[in-house]
Enzyme design. Structure first.
Site, PDB file in Angstrom:
ATOM      1  N   ASP A   1      11.198 -44.912  19.440  1.00  0.00           N
ATOM      2  CA  ASP A   1      11.813 -46.167  19.946  1.00  0.00           C
ATOM      3  C   ASP A   1      10.585 -47.621  20.814  1.00  0.00           C
ATOM      4  O   ASP A   1      10.139 -46.352  21.639  1.00  0.00           O
ATOM      5  CB  ASP A   1      12.980 -46.803  20.204  1.00  0.00           C
ATOM      6  CG  ASP A   1      13.303 -48.042  20.315  1.00  0.00           C
ATOM      7  OD1 ASP A   1      14.067 -48.680  18.938  1.00  0.00           O
ATOM      8  OD2 ASP A   1      13.642 -49.079  21.108  1.00  0.00           O
TER       9      ASP A   1
ATOM     10  N   ASP B   1      -3.047  -3.359  -2.603  1.00  0.00           N
ATOM     11  CA  ASP B   1      -4.188  -2.086  -3.112  1.00  0.00           C
ATOM     12  C   ASP B   1      -3.593  -2.473  -4.074  1.00  0.00           C
ATOM     13  O   ASP B   1      -3.358  -2.306  -4.592  1.00  0.00           O
ATOM     14  CB  ASP B   1      -3.598  -1.077  -2.577  1.00  0.00           C
ATOM     15  CG  ASP B   1      -4.474   0.168  -2.259  1.00  0.00           C
ATOM     16  OD1 ASP B   1      -5.667  -0.651  -1.558  1.00  0.00           O
ATOM     17  OD2 ASP B   1      -4.923   0.714  -3.102  1.00  0.00           O
TER      18      ASP B   1
ATOM     19  N   ASP C   1       4.829 -58.230  15.265  1.00  0.00           N
ATOM     20  CA  ASP C   1       4.222 -57.579  14.150  1.00  0.00           C
ATOM     21  C   ASP C   1       2.892 -56.681  14.024  1.00  0.00           C
ATOM     22  O   ASP C   1       2.605 -55.792  14.043  1.00  0.00           O
ATOM     23  CB  ASP C   1       4.334 -58.755  13.012  1.00  0.00           C
ATOM     24  CG  ASP C   1       5.579 -59.003  12.267  1.00  0.00           C
ATOM     25  OD1 ASP C   1       6.618 -58.273  12.635  1.00  0.00           O
ATOM     26  OD2 ASP C   1       5.057 -59.814  11.174  1.00  0.00           O
TER      27      ASP C   1
ATOM     28  N   ASN D   1       9.049 -60.056  21.313  1.00  0.00           N
ATOM     29  CA  ASN D   1       9.683 -61.015  20.066  1.00  0.00           C
ATOM     30  C   ASN D   1       9.401 -62.547  20.549  1.00  0.00           C
ATOM     31  O   ASN D   1       8.931 -63.371  20.181  1.00  0.00           O
ATOM     32  CB  ASN D   1      10.220 -60.476  19.221  1.00  0.00           C
ATOM     33  CG  ASN D   1      10.095 -59.869  18.420  1.00  0.00           C
ATOM     34  OD1 ASN D   1       8.426 -59.744  17.779  1.00  0.00           O
ATOM     35  ND2 ASN D   1      10.776 -59.051  17.367  1.00  0.00           N
TER      36      ASN D   1
ATOM     37  N   GLU E   1      11.922 -51.242  15.260  1.00  0.00           N
ATOM     38  CA  GLU E   1      10.485 -51.372  16.332  1.00  0.00           C
ATOM     39  C   GLU E   1      11.267 -49.596  16.033  1.00  0.00           C
ATOM     40  O   GLU E   1      10.067 -48.893  17.599  1.00  0.00           O
ATOM     41  CB  GLU E   1      10.700 -51.659  17.592  1.00  0.00           C
ATOM     42  CG  GLU E   1      11.980 -51.520  18.544  1.00  0.00           C
ATOM     43  CD  GLU E   1      12.984 -52.226  18.280  1.00  0.00           C
ATOM     44  OE1 GLU E   1      14.061 -52.689  19.217  1.00  0.00           O
ATOM     45  OE2 GLU E   1      12.963 -53.078  17.089  1.00  0.00           O
TER      46      GLU E   1
ATOM     47  N   ASP F   1       1.103  -1.092   0.039  1.00  0.00           N
ATOM     48  CA  ASP F   1      -0.306   0.174   0.112  1.00  0.00           C
ATOM     49  C   ASP F   1       0.903   1.435   0.004  1.00  0.00           C
ATOM     50  O   ASP F   1       2.058   1.293   1.061  1.00  0.00           O
ATOM     51  CB  ASP F   1      -1.226   0.394   1.102  1.00  0.00           C
ATOM     52  CG  ASP F   1      -2.504   0.942   0.956  1.00  0.00           C
ATOM     53  OD1 ASP F   1      -1.710   2.375   1.393  1.00  0.00           O
ATOM     54  OD2 ASP F   1      -3.012   0.546   1.495  1.00  0.00           O
ATOM     55  N   ASP F   2       1.069   2.409  -1.014  1.00  0.00           N
ATOM     56  CA  ASP F   2       1.373   3.383  -0.525  1.00  0.00           C
ATOM     57  C   ASP F   2       1.187   4.204   0.046  1.00  0.00           C
ATOM     58  O   ASP F   2       1.767   5.118   0.524  1.00  0.00           O
ATOM     59  CB  ASP F   2       1.110   3.759  -2.356  1.00  0.00           C
ATOM     60  CG  ASP F   2      -0.383   4.463  -2.640  1.00  0.00           C
ATOM     61  OD1 ASP F   2      -1.285   3.853  -2.194  1.00  0.00           O
ATOM     62  OD2 ASP F   2      -0.015   5.920  -2.562  1.00  0.00           O
TER      63      ASP F   2
END
Length: 459
Positions: free
Chosen positions: A329, A53, A346, A337, A372, A9-10
């Site tokens: 993790d 503007d 899984d 497991n 993991e 805008d001026d």
């Protein structure tokens, strides 16, 4: 900050007033007094949005908008134009030049800020599309973009069928796309075997005031119409309705008294954005099909994650913003497991992956990078927000046991290392290393917790 906005805008007083309003809403601003200065700054600072503007001393603001939209470096930046003259023809010129919105002075601050929020959300989708595409190209897995050039479908929902039919007749002279008149029940149907409208135009008031906004929320919550754009047709005195509609997710606002040609331009803009959104989701599907995911969990794998993380870092560097990297993790996963078998392990990984993914934003990156081990990246965040996200992920992983196929269940927790990156930080490998160091500290200090490491600046 909520985003960076270039004010053009001026008149210095106008710039100061806008700066105060935007700063109060937590936007960062840069300012230009001429069109030439605006074009240079737009390329240099890459703002998230331009407030421009129409009347400038050195060139027409509409010409500035045209040049911004013609430059590949700035064409995706939303432009909101402001004018002191209620000239409908000039407003049409601005929209045809690519402006996303045109406001008359004096500005309605509530509606202006709601519109900015709406446009910045739309820009985020476009930016993420670019990030994903560049990642696929680097990996040599890019395909030609899907063709979404077929005629779009626009659904019109008004309080009275005659009203919607009048909209249709007015729009048909300006749109080549299919236009369908719907009632509320049909709009909420499952569209079995039929095409879902790309864009809905919904009257803010249907049977009762505000019914249209409730319908919009219903459309956005249903799988069939979740990705359709919704434009709200405002009542004559709809200032408060306008702001609420935008914050509830309206893609654009239409005024009943608007020229049909203007409505058509706005609808075409929404159709284009809808196709961009479709392409973003399609690119994700293509990435899955092109084996950029972990086959067990369905998450992205390391091969995808590292280049995409580099894209996030490059964008943060250019914009002067921060991003976060987490390494997660699962605690004592080897015991699962060893005692319950690999099938149980899984099942745990699949469930944990789902819990993590469902608690992240669509723009966040999540990948399985080891047995993991998971990697999460949060673009455009702060330390406080990243910490809150990491702590939430810790909670949701351990909130309830994972149920196994044999009916047994197992309790799982995760440890998280978090590092923050941004302008002047080291490369992404170093950042991952910092997060990994923080992860080891989480493990050493008792597990099931978040540890933060701040990144070091580049030498």
């Amino acid at each position: 900050m909520a985003g960076k906005i270039l004010i053009v805008d001026d008149v210095a007083t106008n710039r100061i007033v806008l700066n105060v309003k935007l700063a109060a809403a937590y936007y960062e601003t840069v300012q230009a007094a001429t069109g030439a200065e605006a074009l240079v700054l737009a390329r240099q600072v890459r703002p998230d949005l331009v407030l421009l503007d129409v009347e400038l001393p050195d060139m027409d603001g509409i010409v500035v908008c045209e040049r911004l939209k013609a430059d590949p470096a700035t064409r995706d930046i939303p432009v909101v134009m402001i004018t002191a003259f209620r000239d409908t023809a000039r407003k049409m010129e601005a929209l045809q030049a690519g402006a996303e919105e045109v406001f008359w002075k004096p500005l309605d601050e509530m509606v202006l800020l709601a519109r900015l929020r709406s446009l910045l959300r739309a820009r985020e989708t476009a930016e993420q599309l670019g990030l994903r595409d560049s990642t696929y190209r680097e990996l040599g897995l890019a395909e030609a973009p899907r063709d979404f050039a077929a005629k779009a479908l626009v659904g019109l929902v008004a309080g009275q069928a005659d009203t919607a039919l009048a909209w249709k007749r007015a729009l048909q002279a300006h749109l080549d796309d299919r236009i369908l008149v719907l009632d509320r029940e049909t709009a909420l149907g499952n569209f079995a075997g039929g095409k879902v409208p790309d864009v809905f135009v919904v009257a803010a008031d249907l049977a009762r005031p505000g019914d249209g906004l409730r319908l919009m929320s219903d459309l956005r919550s249903r799988p069939a119409t979740r990705y359709s754009s919704v434009c709200v047709m405002l009542p004559e005195k709809g200032r408060e309705v306008a702001a609420v509609a935008l914050d509830l997710g309206a893609a654009d606002l239409l005024e009943q008294s608007a020229d049909p040609a203007e409505m058509a331009i706005r609808l075409q803009t929404q159709i284009t954005r809808k196709r961009q959104s479709d392409r973003l989701r399609a690119s994700v599907a293509d990435g899955l099909r092109l084996a950029m995911t972990d086959p067990l969990t369905g998450l992205h794998n390391r091969r995808y994650a590292l280049p995409h993380l580099s894209r996030i870092a490059e964008r943060a560097e250019a914009a002067g913003r921060q991003f976060a990297v987490m390494v997660l993790d699962l605690d004592r996963f080897k015991t699962i497991n060893d005692t319950l078998g690999h099938a149980a392990g899984d099942a745990v990984l699949v469930e944990v992956a789902e819990r993590l993914k469902s608690n992240l934003r669509a723009v966040d990156l999540i990948a399985r990078i080891g047995g993991e081990e998971f990697l999460v990246a949060l673009p455009d965040t702060t330390l406080e927000a990243a910490r809150a996200t990491a702590e939430r992920l810790c909670r949701v992983v351990g909130a309830r046991p994972v149920r196994l196929k044999d009916g047994a269940s197992v309790q799982v927790t995760t440890s998280i290392g978090l590092a923050l990156g941004g302008r002047g930080t080291r490369g992404v490998e170093d950042l991952i290393g910092l997060a990994d160091t923080a992860l080891r500290e989480s493990k050493a200090e008792g597990r099931n917790q978040v540890t933060i490491r701040r990144s070091a600046a580049r030498a």
